[in-house]
Scaffold this active site. Structure first.
Site, short mmCIF file in Angstrom:
data_model
loop_
_atom_site.label_atom_id
_atom_site.label_comp_id
_atom_site.label_asym_id
_atom_site.label_seq_id
_atom_site.Cartn_x
_atom_site.Cartn_y
_atom_site.Cartn_z
N ASP A 294 1.03 -1.83 0.17
CA ASP A 294 -0.07 -0.18 0.03
C ASP A 294 0.37 1.24 0.00
O ASP A 294 2.13 1.35 0.86
CB ASP A 294 -0.86 0.04 1.17
CG ASP A 294 -1.28 -1.19 1.07
OD1 ASP A 294 -1.95 -1.46 0.40
OD2 ASP A 294 -1.66 -2.30 2.61
N THR B 178 2.14 -10.73 -9.89
CA THR B 178 1.04 -11.20 -8.36
C THR B 178 -0.62 -10.59 -8.76
O THR B 178 -0.25 -9.94 -9.94
CB THR B 178 1.02 -10.37 -7.19
OG1 THR B 178 0.99 -8.83 -7.55
CG2 THR B 178 2.98 -10.41 -6.56
N ASP C 162 3.47 0.26 -8.06
CA ASP C 162 2.68 1.03 -9.90
C ASP C 162 3.27 2.63 -9.52
O ASP C 162 2.73 3.07 -10.06
CB ASP C 162 1.59 0.54 -9.56
CG ASP C 162 0.44 0.79 -8.13
OD1 ASP C 162 0.96 0.81 -7.27
OD2 ASP C 162 -0.01 2.13 -8.67
C1 SAM Z 1 -1.82 -4.02 -2.13
S1 SAM Z 1 -1.80 -5.44 -1.33
C2 SAM Z 1 -0.77 -6.20 -2.45
C3 SAM Z 1 -0.64 -7.73 -2.14
C4 SAM Z 1 -0.26 -8.68 -3.04
N1 SAM Z 1 1.56 -8.54 -2.64
C5 SAM Z 1 0.32 -8.21 -4.87
O1 SAM Z 1 1.33 -8.00 -5.48
O2 SAM Z 1 -0.93 -9.12 -5.19
C6 SAM Z 1 -1.50 -5.09 0.03
C7 SAM Z 1 -1.19 -6.39 0.92
O3 SAM Z 1 0.54 -6.18 2.13
C8 SAM Z 1 -1.24 -6.18 3.21
N2 SAM Z 1 -0.36 -5.61 4.00
C9 SAM Z 1 -0.19 -4.27 3.87
N3 SAM Z 1 0.25 -3.54 5.56
C10 SAM Z 1 0.40 -5.04 6.16
C11 SAM Z 1 1.00 -4.88 7.08
N4 SAM Z 1 1.28 -4.01 7.92
N5 SAM Z 1 1.20 -6.64 7.50
C12 SAM Z 1 0.83 -6.94 6.92
N6 SAM Z 1 0.60 -7.00 5.84
C13 SAM Z 1 0.00 -5.82 5.11
C14 SAM Z 1 -2.82 -6.04 2.62
O4 SAM Z 1 -3.46 -7.01 3.95
C15 SAM Z 1 -2.80 -6.89 0.95
O5 SAM Z 1 -2.83 -8.69 1.56
#
Ligand code: SAM
Length: 220
Positions: free
Chosen positions: A123, A200, A159
């Site tokens: 994120d 991903t 991105d």
């Molecule tokens: C935008 S998604 C990307 C998922 C995957 N890496 C992809 O590229 O398809 C971000 C992921 O990070 C996880 N996430 C965000 N902050 C996190 C944190 N502090 N600890 C663990 N997971 C986290 C969210 O639950 C989410 O599944």
């Protein structure tokens, strides 16, 4: 929480390759337990994917490198269910998933446990001025320096131009050195490497709408 999600969360407890707290109380989880360094039953090097979502990257690497171990970490076990189920079906014993906040990583994993890391489409928190929730902020780099062995390579894919620029500035220092960076990964001659050939969920989504993928490789 919606009913579908609840069912998925409950199902995640049935999978032996997802390690997670019984309740969402991460604090007592890390106080009561820590990652069992003998989990894989071998001394092979361990790669971690931070914020692995559905775990495509982790599973993709595990298929390619049976002589290495892979751990996907995410706070959402309903997402990790996808990768964990595939790993079970394919009999991939060199991969597991851990439901944890990355903020707790140094409290749960042994010091210098990982030898490689991937931060895939985190994120970007673009609206945050100080960026301290970004996974490449100083706060997180400090945690990584505890759980990665010296010499470990980490990879960031995003991105977000804002996160890319932020990370280019934040990463150097704290024992980390940037080895490579590009604002158009798929436009470089890196095609055919792990980083470009395992996509991903989010990466596929961004490529489909014509976004370029930014990439930074850095070493501890
Ligand atoms: C935008 S998604 C990307 C998922 C995957 N890496 C992809 O590229 O398809 C971000 C992921 O990070 C996880 N996430 C965000 N902050 C996190 C944190 N502090 N600890 C663990 N997971 C986290 C969210 O639950 C989410 O599944």
């Amino acid at each position: 929480m919606g009913k579908k999600k609840q069912i998925k969360y409950a199902a995640a407890f049935e999978l032996p390759n997802i390690i997670q707290p019984r309740t969402l109380d991460f604090k007592s989880f890390i106080l009561d337990s820590s990652f069992d360094a003998s989990y894989f039953g071998n001394g092979n090097p361990v790669t971690v994917e931070l914020g692995c979502g559905k775990g495509e990257f982790t599973v993709g690497l595990a298929r390619r490198y049976p002589d290495r171990n892979f751990i996907g970490v995410d706070v959402k076990s309903d997402r990790m269910m996808a990768g964990a189920s595939i790993a079970m079906t394919e009999g991939l014993a060199n991969v597991c998933f851990v439901r944890l906040r990355i903020e707790c990583i140094a409290a749960f994993f042994p010091p210098h446990f990982f030898s490689e890391g991937y931060i895939t489409f985190p994120d970007p928190h673009e609206s945050m001025e100080n960026g301290k929730r970004r996974l490449t902020s100083r706060r997180f780099l400090g945690l990584y320096s505890q759980v990665f062995a010296p010499g470990s390579t980490l990879h960031l894919k995003t991105d977000s131009a804002a996160l890319y620029e932020f990370s280019r500035e934040s990463i150097p220092g704290h024992g980390f050195k940037v080895l490579q960076h590009t604002d158009d990964l798929h436009g470089t001659d890196a095609e055919g490497t792990d980083i470009t050939s395992i996509l991903t969920t989010y990466e596929k989504r961004y490529l489909a709408v014509g976004k370029t993928i930014k990439y930074i490789r850095f070493v501890l």
